[in-house]
Design an enzyme around this catalytic site. Structure first.
Site, PDB file in Angstrom:
ATOM      1  N   ASN A   1       0.842  -1.192   0.000  1.00  0.00           N
ATOM      2  CA  ASN A   1       0.000   0.000   0.000  1.00  0.00           C
ATOM      3  C   ASN A   1       0.881   1.248   0.000  1.00  0.00           C
ATOM      4  O   ASN A   1       2.107   1.156   0.035  1.00  0.00           O
ATOM      5  CB  ASN A   1      -0.961  -0.025   1.190  1.00  0.00           C
ATOM      6  CG  ASN A   1      -0.218  -0.142   2.500  1.00  0.00           C
ATOM      7  OD1 ASN A   1       0.559   0.722   2.864  1.00  0.00           O
ATOM      8  ND2 ASN A   1      -0.411  -1.259   3.202  1.00  0.00           N
TER       9      ASN A   1
ATOM     10  N   ASP B   1      -4.225  -6.341   4.929  1.00  0.00           N
ATOM     11  CA  ASP B   1      -5.308  -7.171   5.471  1.00  0.00           C
ATOM     12  C   ASP B   1      -5.369  -8.534   4.777  1.00  0.00           C
ATOM     13  O   ASP B   1      -5.922  -9.476   5.313  1.00  0.00           O
ATOM     14  CB  ASP B   1      -6.646  -6.449   5.294  1.00  0.00           C
ATOM     15  CG  ASP B   1      -6.741  -5.233   6.209  1.00  0.00           C
ATOM     16  OD1 ASP B   1      -6.277  -5.337   7.362  1.00  0.00           O
ATOM     17  OD2 ASP B   1      -7.248  -4.183   5.774  1.00  0.00           O
TER      18      ASP B   1
ATOM     19  N   LYS C   1       8.497 -17.109 -10.945  1.00  0.00           N
ATOM     20  CA  LYS C   1       7.746 -15.987 -11.499  1.00  0.00           C
ATOM     21  C   LYS C   1       6.551 -16.504 -12.321  1.00  0.00           C
ATOM     22  O   LYS C   1       6.720 -17.406 -13.150  1.00  0.00           O
ATOM     23  CB  LYS C   1       8.686 -15.177 -12.390  1.00  0.00           C
ATOM     24  CG  LYS C   1       8.101 -13.884 -12.861  1.00  0.00           C
ATOM     25  CD  LYS C   1       9.096 -13.139 -13.742  1.00  0.00           C
ATOM     26  CE  LYS C   1       8.332 -12.082 -14.508  1.00  0.00           C
ATOM     27  NZ  LYS C   1       9.058 -11.618 -15.678  1.00  0.00           N
TER      28      LYS C   1
ATOM     29  N   PHE D   1      -4.445   2.984  14.723  1.00  0.00           N
ATOM     30  CA  PHE D   1      -4.693   4.000  13.696  1.00  0.00           C
ATOM     31  C   PHE D   1      -5.833   3.510  12.809  1.00  0.00           C
ATOM     32  O   PHE D   1      -6.041   2.305  12.668  1.00  0.00           O
ATOM     33  CB  PHE D   1      -3.434   4.238  12.858  1.00  0.00           C
ATOM     34  CG  PHE D   1      -2.623   5.403  13.359  1.00  0.00           C
ATOM     35  CD1 PHE D   1      -1.996   5.324  14.597  1.00  0.00           C
ATOM     36  CD2 PHE D   1      -2.496   6.569  12.617  1.00  0.00           C
ATOM     37  CE1 PHE D   1      -1.258   6.406  15.083  1.00  0.00           C
ATOM     38  CE2 PHE D   1      -1.769   7.642  13.087  1.00  0.00           C
ATOM     39  CZ  PHE D   1      -1.152   7.560  14.317  1.00  0.00           C
TER      40      PHE D   1
ATOM     41  N   LYS E   1     -13.774   0.718  15.409  1.00  0.00           N
ATOM     42  CA  LYS E   1     -12.501  -0.005  15.592  1.00  0.00           C
ATOM     43  C   LYS E   1     -12.053   0.028  17.042  1.00  0.00           C
ATOM     44  O   LYS E   1     -11.481  -0.933  17.553  1.00  0.00           O
ATOM     45  CB  LYS E   1     -11.421   0.591  14.691  1.00  0.00           C
ATOM     46  CG  LYS E   1     -11.567   0.124  13.258  1.00  0.00           C
ATOM     47  CD  LYS E   1     -10.540   0.694  12.324  1.00  0.00           C
ATOM     48  CE  LYS E   1     -10.998   0.406  10.895  1.00  0.00           C
ATOM     49  NZ  LYS E   1     -10.276   1.176   9.897  1.00  0.00           N
TER      50      LYS E   1
ATOM     51  N   LYS F   1     -11.619  -3.643  18.465  1.00  0.00           N
ATOM     52  CA  LYS F   1     -10.248  -4.094  18.732  1.00  0.00           C
ATOM     53  C   LYS F   1      -9.853  -3.889  20.191  1.00  0.00           C
ATOM     54  O   LYS F   1      -8.701  -4.139  20.564  1.00  0.00           O
ATOM     55  CB  LYS F   1      -9.282  -3.392  17.780  1.00  0.00           C
ATOM     56  CG  LYS F   1      -9.625  -3.645  16.292  1.00  0.00           C
ATOM     57  CD  LYS F   1      -8.466  -3.375  15.361  1.00  0.00           C
ATOM     58  CE  LYS F   1      -8.884  -3.542  13.915  1.00  0.00           C
ATOM     59  NZ  LYS F   1      -7.768  -3.552  12.972  1.00  0.00           N
TER      60      LYS F   1
HETATM   61  N1  CTP Z   1      -3.946  -3.546  11.852  1.00  0.00           N
HETATM   62  C1  CTP Z   1      -3.280  -4.628  12.399  1.00  0.00           C
HETATM   63  N2  CTP Z   1      -3.238  -5.817  11.720  1.00  0.00           N
HETATM   64  C2  CTP Z   1      -3.838  -5.948  10.534  1.00  0.00           C
HETATM   65  C3  CTP Z   1      -4.525  -4.851   9.961  1.00  0.00           C
HETATM   66  C4  CTP Z   1      -4.549  -3.654  10.656  1.00  0.00           C
HETATM   67  O1  CTP Z   1      -2.726  -4.509  13.495  1.00  0.00           O
HETATM   68  N3  CTP Z   1      -3.763  -7.099   9.900  1.00  0.00           N
HETATM   69  C5  CTP Z   1      -3.984  -2.293  12.619  1.00  0.00           C
HETATM   70  C6  CTP Z   1      -3.337  -1.095  11.976  1.00  0.00           C
HETATM   71  O2  CTP Z   1      -1.977  -0.981  12.331  1.00  0.00           O
HETATM   72  C7  CTP Z   1      -4.144   0.059  12.532  1.00  0.00           C
HETATM   73  C8  CTP Z   1      -5.523  -0.546  12.734  1.00  0.00           C
HETATM   74  O3  CTP Z   1      -5.340  -1.939  12.765  1.00  0.00           O
HETATM   75  O4  CTP Z   1      -3.667   0.470  13.783  1.00  0.00           O
HETATM   76  C9  CTP Z   1      -6.545  -0.196  11.701  1.00  0.00           C
HETATM   77  O5  CTP Z   1      -6.175  -0.596  10.460  1.00  0.00           O
HETATM   78  P1  CTP Z   1      -7.074  -0.322   9.134  1.00  0.00           P
HETATM   79  O6  CTP Z   1      -6.426  -1.021   8.008  1.00  0.00           O
HETATM   80  O7  CTP Z   1      -7.369   1.097   8.988  1.00  0.00           O
HETATM   81  O8  CTP Z   1      -8.410  -0.970   9.498  1.00  0.00           O
HETATM   82  P2  CTP Z   1      -8.838  -2.418   9.573  1.00  0.00           P
HETATM   83  O9  CTP Z   1      -8.995  -2.762  10.986  1.00  0.00           O
HETATM   84  O10 CTP Z   1      -7.932  -3.297   8.779  1.00  0.00           O
HETATM   85  O11 CTP Z   1     -10.270  -2.352   8.921  1.00  0.00           O
HETATM   86  P3  CTP Z   1     -10.719  -1.923   7.435  1.00  0.00           P
HETATM   87  O12 CTP Z   1      -9.580  -2.226   6.534  1.00  0.00           O
HETATM   88  O13 CTP Z   1     -11.913  -2.734   7.237  1.00  0.00           O
HETATM   89  O14 CTP Z   1     -11.022  -0.456   7.501  1.00  0.00           O
END
Ligand code: CTP
Length: 384
Positions: free
Chosen positions: A205, A275, A285, A318, A332, A336
């Site tokens: 990302n 995610d 490859k 975050f 969240k 969480k």
């Molecule tokens: N995070 C994490 N582990 C993951 C994904 C996210 O610890 N596999 C943490 C990030 O570091 C951040 C928080 O979760 O502190 C939120 O991440 P974000 O990607 O914004 O949200 P998600 O919880 O993944 O939800 P969504 O993508 O559905 O918005």
């Protein structure tokens, strides 16, 4: 903040001009003291003009109408000697006060933070006497900014190069900040994670890592014992953090975080953890054919897992959102089980040097804006 900068006759003296400029840009009031030999290399007028400051060179100068060494040393919030030659190091370490700079070094109060930046030829730097003198200074509380390894003015390559001024500046900020996080172990994750598809391709990302690095820098400044776990970024390691761990994938970040979680007091999950990851990483490859479907599986949610394991820790997450920022972030916070969520508009702040965010706890929402370091400082105002 009042910086008293002593400049001796190292050939790196020209870099100290930029240091004075940096102090000025930070809004510090600066006074410069030059040794007699330093004046053989650069005219005092250069420091005076660049730093918009007074430059003092003579113990017996009467123009000021006050006793120069005691007055300047009393005013200083921090005393920095850069560059420091073997000679000035030797004089300061052994209490010799035979010119303005070495006299001031004795007059500066014990409680004033003191920084010395040795720069010289490698053999001189490694000489036992110089090392003993630096050790003496460390023992009485001086902060020695180690020189770097690299090309030296004498044509040799070795240890003795003047370090980056940003590092000296960070040391000054560290030494003059209130130690709000003293004795706290702070773990910060930053940057993106990278999930391999095959040996040459990956999913990731746009996270630059800047916010996490800024938070780590500020946490260290506030006296925390800081571990930064970072995904791949193009940023330099923050100068003073205690532990810097580079990871690539979400799984590696998960392992490194969980391993340290129990002994940590504050966790700030800034990383944009992927995610999803490819269900399998191909050994070779993938050759192109027609359209293809890539099967992805969920990565482990690190924040959720530490929320589940939470005991004494304070956890900050975050939320990178693109719509309904506060509402989504609040969800969240509950899902969480964390203490605070910093929510921002992902499309606006990713990669930028500035940030605009909402600090969300169970009972308040505060909007903050500024440079990433300024936002980091505000976040810590809500922690303890
Ligand atoms: N995070 C994490 N582990 C993951 C994904 C996210 O610890 N596999 C943490 C990030 O570091 C951040 C928080 O979760 O502190 C939120 O991440 P974000 O990607 O914004 O949200 P998600 O919880 O993944 O939800 P969504 O993508 O559905 O918005």
């Amino acid at each position: 903040m009042h910086v008293l900068l002593g400049v001796s006759s190292g050939i790196a003296i020209y870099k100290a001009v930029d240091l004075v400029s940096k102090f000025r840009k930070e809004g510090y009031e600066t006074n410069v003291i030059m040794t007699k030999n330093a004046k053989n290399l650069i005219a005092p007028a250069v420091f005076s003009a660049v730093g918009n400051c007074n430059v003092y060179t003579d113990t017996f100068d009467v123009d000021s109408g006050w006793i120069t060494h005691t007055e300047l040393s009393r005013k200083a919030s921090v005393f920095v000697v850069a560059p420091a030659t073997a000679n000035i190091i030797g004089k300061i370490a052994n209490g010799i006060a035979d010119d303005l700079l070495s006299t001031i070094a004795i007059a500066v109060p014990d409680k004033t933070p003191k920084v010395i930046v040795p720069t010289m030829n490698t053999r001189m730097y490694e000489n036992n006497i110089v090392q003993e003198n630096l050790e003496k200074l460390r023992k009485i509380g001086w902060y020695v900014v180690e020189p770097e390894v690299g090309h030296l003015a004498c044509g040799e390559i070795g240890k003795g190069r003047y370090p980056e001024n940003e590092k000296i500046l960070e040391v000054v900020k560290f030494l003059t900040s209130k130690k709000k996080l003293k004795d706290k172990k702070v773990l910060i994750t930053a940057g993106p994670t990278v999930e391999s598809i095959d040996p040459v391709r990956f999913i990731s990302n746009h996270s630059s890592g800047k916010m996490g690095y800024a938070i780590a820098t500020v946490a260290k400044r506030l006296g925390g014992n800081v571990t930064l776990i970072s995904g791949p970024t193009s940023l330099k390691k923050p100068y003073l953090v205690d532990e810097f761990i580079e990871v690539v994938s979400a799984e590696e970040m998960f392992n490194e975080t969980i391993m340290r979680f129990e002994k940590t007091d504050i966790v700030i999950m800034v990383a944009a953890v992927a995610d999803y990851k490819p269900k399998e990483v191909r050994k070779h490859k993938i050759k192109k054919q027609g359209d293809m479907v890539l099967e992805l599986v969920r990565t482990k949610d690190i924040l959720k897992e530490i929320g589940r394991r939470k005991s004494h820790q304070l956890i900050v997450g975050f939320a990178a959102e693109t719509e309904n920022i506060v509402e989504n972030a609040r969800k969240k916070l509950e899902e969480k089980k964390v203490d605070m969520i910093i929510a921002n508009n992902a499309t606006k702040v990713m990669g930028s040097d500035n940030s605009h965010a909402f600090i969300i706890t169970r009972n308040q929402v505060v909007e903050v804006e500024g440079s990433k370091e300024e936002v980091a400082e505000k976040i810590f105002e809500f922690i303890y």
